[in-house]
Write an enzyme that holds these catalytic residues in place. Sequence first.
Site, mmCIF file in Angstrom:
data_model
loop_
_atom_site.group_PDB
_atom_site.id
_atom_site.type_symbol
_atom_site.label_atom_id
_atom_site.label_comp_id
_atom_site.label_asym_id
_atom_site.label_seq_id
_atom_site.Cartn_x
_atom_site.Cartn_y
_atom_site.Cartn_z
ATOM 1 N N GLY A 1 0.843 -1.203 0.000
ATOM 2 C CA GLY A 1 0.000 0.000 0.000
ATOM 3 C C GLY A 1 0.866 1.237 0.000
ATOM 4 C CB ALA A 2 1.879 3.470 -2.405
ATOM 5 N N GLY A 3 -0.287 4.609 0.371
ATOM 6 C CA GLY A 3 -0.913 5.831 0.870
ATOM 7 C C GLY A 3 0.008 6.482 1.880
ATOM 8 N N GLY A 4 -0.562 7.365 2.698
ATOM 9 C CA GLY A 4 0.257 8.110 3.653
ATOM 10 C C GLY A 4 1.068 7.208 4.561
ATOM 11 N N GLY B 1 1.857 3.956 4.260
ATOM 12 C CA GLY B 1 2.812 3.110 3.541
ATOM 13 C C GLY B 1 4.032 3.901 3.104
ATOM 14 C CG PHE C 1 -10.927 19.958 12.276
ATOM 15 C CD1 PHE C 1 -10.506 20.674 11.171
ATOM 16 C CD2 PHE C 1 -11.651 18.789 12.083
ATOM 17 C CE1 PHE C 1 -10.781 20.231 9.908
ATOM 18 C CE2 PHE C 1 -11.933 18.343 10.808
ATOM 19 C CZ PHE C 1 -11.496 19.066 9.709
ATOM 20 C CG ASP D 1 -7.439 -5.427 -1.257
ATOM 21 O OD1 ASP D 1 -8.676 -5.332 -1.097
ATOM 22 O OD2 ASP D 1 -6.856 -5.105 -2.304
ATOM 23 C CD GLN E 1 -15.846 9.352 12.176
ATOM 24 O OE1 GLN E 1 -15.042 9.705 11.326
ATOM 25 N NE2 GLN E 1 -15.774 9.752 13.426
ATOM 26 C CG HIS F 1 -18.776 12.936 7.624
ATOM 27 N ND1 HIS F 1 -19.682 13.899 7.280
ATOM 28 C CD2 HIS F 1 -17.678 13.593 8.084
ATOM 29 C CE1 HIS F 1 -19.141 15.096 7.522
ATOM 30 N NE2 HIS F 1 -17.947 14.932 8.003
ATOM 31 C CG LEU G 1 -16.701 13.275 3.651
ATOM 32 C CD1 LEU G 1 -15.667 13.597 4.709
ATOM 33 C CD2 LEU G 1 -17.967 12.763 4.310
ATOM 34 C CB THR H 1 -16.561 20.371 5.445
ATOM 35 O OG1 THR H 1 -16.108 20.726 6.739
ATOM 36 C CG2 THR H 1 -16.999 21.615 4.733
ATOM 37 C CD GLU H 2 -17.784 17.716 11.716
ATOM 38 O OE1 GLU H 2 -17.680 16.503 11.824
ATOM 39 O OE2 GLU H 2 -17.188 18.536 12.446
ATOM 40 N NE ARG I 1 -16.841 14.085 11.515
ATOM 41 C CZ ARG I 1 -15.653 13.854 10.968
ATOM 42 N NH1 ARG I 1 -15.164 12.633 10.966
ATOM 43 N NH2 ARG I 1 -14.968 14.832 10.423
ATOM 44 C CG HIS J 1 -15.582 9.402 6.850
ATOM 45 N ND1 HIS J 1 -15.143 9.813 5.615
ATOM 46 C CD2 HIS J 1 -14.909 10.152 7.753
ATOM 47 C CE1 HIS J 1 -14.251 10.765 5.765
ATOM 48 N NE2 HIS J 1 -14.076 10.978 7.052
ATOM 49 N NE ARG K 1 -10.650 9.116 11.277
ATOM 50 C CZ ARG K 1 -10.928 10.266 10.672
ATOM 51 N NH1 ARG K 1 -10.441 11.394 11.151
ATOM 52 N NH2 ARG K 1 -11.687 10.293 9.602
ATOM 53 C CB SER L 1 -7.728 9.860 9.461
ATOM 54 O OG SER L 1 -7.912 11.088 8.807
#
Lengths: 337, 250, 607
Positions: free
Chosen positions: C12-15, C17, C117, C218, C237, C239, C249, C251-252, C283, C364, C406, C411
């Site tokens: 996995g190559a997200g944040g 990974g 936030f 996966d 969660q 949203h 989404l 936003t709030e 939420r 979410h 969360r 995240s």
Amino acid sequence: MTSLVLTITETLRYRGALGQWSWVLHRVSGLGVVLFLTLHVIDTSWSVFYPELYVKAIAVYQTPLFTIGEFVLVACVIYHAFNGLRIIILDFRPHLWRYQARAAWIVLGATLIVLIPVFVLMFGHVLNFYNDPDRQILSLADVLESQLPFAAGIAVALVAGILYSGLQGVIAPARAEPGRKYPVGSRWEKLWWSFMRLSGILIVPLVFGHLAMMHVLQGVFDISAQGAAVVGTDLINQSGTSVEFVANRWNLLVGGVAVWRLYDIALLALTVIHGFNGLRYVLTDYTSGSSLLRRGMVYTCIIGALVLLVIGALALLGTIDQTAIEMARRAAENLHP
Amino acid sequence: MDVTFRIRRLNPEIPGKDKPYWQEFKLSDVEPTDRVLEMLHRIKWEQDGTLAFRRSCAHGVCGSDAMRINGVNRLACKVLVKDLGTKIQVEPILGLPVLKDLIVDMEPFFAHYRQVMPFFVNDTPLPEDGRERLQSPQDRELFDDTTKCILCACCTTACPSFWANGSYVGPAAIVQAHRFIFDSRDQAAADRLDILAEPDGVWRCRTIFNCTPACPREIEITKAIGEVKLAIMRGSPEGIIQVQEIKHEA
Amino acid sequence: MQTHQFDAIIVGAGGAGLMAALYASKGGANVAVVSKLYPTRSHTGTAQGGIGAALGNHEPDNPLWHAYDTVKGGDYLADQNAAKVLAENAIDAVIELEHMGLPFDRTPEGRISQRRFGGHTSNFGEKPVRRACHAADRTGHMILQTLYQQCIKNEVKFFDEYHVVDVLMNNGACVGVVAVQLGTGELHVFHGKATLFATGGWGKIWQVTSNAHSLTGDGAAITFRRGVPLQDMEFFQFHPTGIYKMGILITEGVRGEGGVLINRHGERFMEKYAPRIKDLASRDVVSRAIYLEIRDGNGIQGKDYVYLDVRPETVNRYLAEAGETRRVTGEEIEKKLPDILDFCRVYLGVDPVKEPMPIQPTAHYAMGGIPTNVDAEVVIDENWTVLPGMYAAGECACVSCHGANRLGTNSLVDLVVFGRRGGMKIAEYVKQADLIPLPANPTAEIEAEFKRIRSGKGRSKPGELRGIMQKVMMDYVGVFREGAGIQQAIDTVQELRERYQTDLSLDDQGYKFNTDLMETWELGCLLDLAQVTAKSALARTESRGAHSREDFKARDDQNWLVHTLAFSKLAGPYQPGTLDLDLNTNKKVDLSLAETDPRFAPKERVY
């Protein structure tokens, strides 16, 4: 070649905005002008080297095919000039990009506005000529035949360029430079980019002046008209030969300076270099798949530009004497027996 | 409403289908607000599972689903049926080899991206207080636009210069270089300008302007390329972009 | 079959990974990143608001306050040691991201700009604090881009569009993974000392989700099939405000500007559910309210959505009703919510200044996942026993720092903090660990499974099965749950699993870019995870955070201050039959902060 076909078909299929069509017109008009420039520099040089050939060349220009070509040429030059200015402005003021489409419309509009009176005047010359009962016109076969040497010359330049490129590939193949992670910039492209813009700005008044004199105020038909005034001088074309027309202009001295020779030297140098560098852009764009062809196209452009510059410069430095005019007069007689 | 899709297909594994061909699909009960991506999914899930295309986030942020839709490059997830009419033509983006249906080989595209040193370079010592490097909001604003790029390739594959010449780095790579060249904290601007001064660098841009409207993130791409050209001409990115006054949150 | 050998394999190559890959390679490990997407397509890129870190660039802040907000937001199910690590490491991680070139927005002094936030407060809930560091409204995008750029700079080896489909175990340790090269359909074995899973969430279990199509869980599914438990799967969660049908989404901030939720009768229904703070309730509360309205037939046109109304006339009417003097104009809304307006205009053709926006709760974020300790090492029981060589980080992991719910911005904090710690730990581990050989016939099982799927000649189209699962999960294991409904979902999913195992129909029998095949395999993951989610939800007889049971409305700290560990009882990964689980509830929530500080002790959650 496949990339050229692909670009043409996909440019037609891609629903790009006006900018895309401005680019197409810019390229097509540029190519048209370069082609004419090649013929024109060479045949004008004949007024010095081969007066008989020059007479024939002017006669060719006075045929219907070339008359149509002349209208197209003028349109090409004007569009290319205006759109070139649009590009230059956007290049140096990128934040104005939002106005590019509007500018493209303005270029089209301005081209039309300028072309209308120009075409009216030019058409006047055409009518004048064809209304003249003494007019003499070369046959189409003659016209086409006289273009064969040019076609051959272009082919030779192409073959020579590719051959030279092949030779270079064999003798000094491009070396991959190990250990060089990123390519190092070439100063040349940067200089060419500036040159195209600077020369473009300089060419606009020169070429517009040239067009006005040779195609609008006077027509190509007036070049060989006996007793007609020679534009840009206070002389009369007494022999009625195109050679005398050229001689009168180039021999004019203002304060000891041959002004038209200087004007034409500037025009020659700028347009040939600008034109052939533009041609190099176009040709290398579509031959990038093969380093042999890509390099070959560069050499072809260099050969073409050098040939025109040398021939043109020699002619502009040459002299046209009375003998030449006499030869021209006889040639004109033989042309339409 | 009913919509007809005309899709450019290719399957390298099936003889007879290994050359590009067109295939039509009819869909009914289409809402005008449906996205093209959803319609492609319906075709895949309801009619023909062999239809291959890339997709991920489905709302215009990940950049997977660049395609030529009704003649122009778009993200399939960011274009609605109502903006296209009832006949919709979808084909792969041009200039990269087609591998299967709407999937093209992205490697040459990413190779150009990697060519322009698309990473932050600053080897000076970090601030002694262990905190962030400082940057004024004005300096931050200079390259804000080009940070939006999602590498979807819509721009590069809309460029006739790139179609003709795949060795041209292309608009996307220049946009990525721009993001660093004009970042006041970065120190490798000169190297990137050198790379882009190559014959296949920025000079292949003929200001055709196809890239700018193709960008799903509305980046002013041709402007960014122009700014890079000027930076090369002047040998430095200083003073090329003028920003208006930055407003601060209270 | 090709075999590749590396010190460390990042799946996995997200944040998470990329962060792990970067730190592992900086630590000297030879790293391969194996990803089914090009790295820049990862879902980290869709995060908007910001990344929380107590930098205190605008006003005093303290990581302990951040930890407190995290624990409280998680309804006290968060492990407090993990929340503390999260909050403390967030500061270093964010500063390091800046040093990597991340273009944060700036304060006039040139520091990283921070915004408020939901749920982030100073001094233990006293007042809102500016803690979320942001790069416009594309913070996640910038994190993803920056990390990918740095990986390129560090010459990390990427295997893009290699879809990991199995994990290899030998001698009780993880020794690598099997991946399908999507372009060829060929299987590749990646053999290494350490394997880190950073495969993200599984929102695609539900019908309406903000998640990408590729978020099919996966990593969680394949490790689960090989005997690794899944923790706290009942907590997912929702949203409250996703664009109708699309799940994108909103936003709030819209409600922050005065936007209100409206049902088909034009009623501002939140007045019923949260009389005091109405639409600005948390939420989970708002999502529950919308879901109830829809179930009662109060959705717009009786359908499954309500309106989010931010038209100036509506906002001003309620402002007047509330006796407030503030009024809004269309221009103000235009200025404050440009991106939301753009989304609505593009996707709905709705101009929120003139028309209300159709919204519904959207699945979410997975709080649960592969259990790990704070160094991203996978732990397989209540005694925190580490499984050698296996790591997990990001959404697919459950540290658990988010507990039952969360907090916004956390995240991204999770990704960078635990991705970074995992990368560092891996660099350390591979230096001293030996390479354990691969098991015999490493690809035999997965090859057989693919052969079975590919040659499916039954009647069930994968798209149809997925649709049924998503609907039933949305209806019964969504925002609001109740025993009988969950049981119905379990039964339906079981039936779908049977059809998946015996009755598949596939159109594409090819190898190159067989997206039909891969989507179907992903559906198998979703079905397994749906079943684990539903069964975990059925077992937890209380309401806590995102898990709210209509039949057990109260939080039960007496019995349920524990994590759920779900083990598969199947003998092997692709055994047919019912997916029975061994649900272990012996893993107690870490309350280490509460031991010394009574403010961290579980108490009623009031905002």
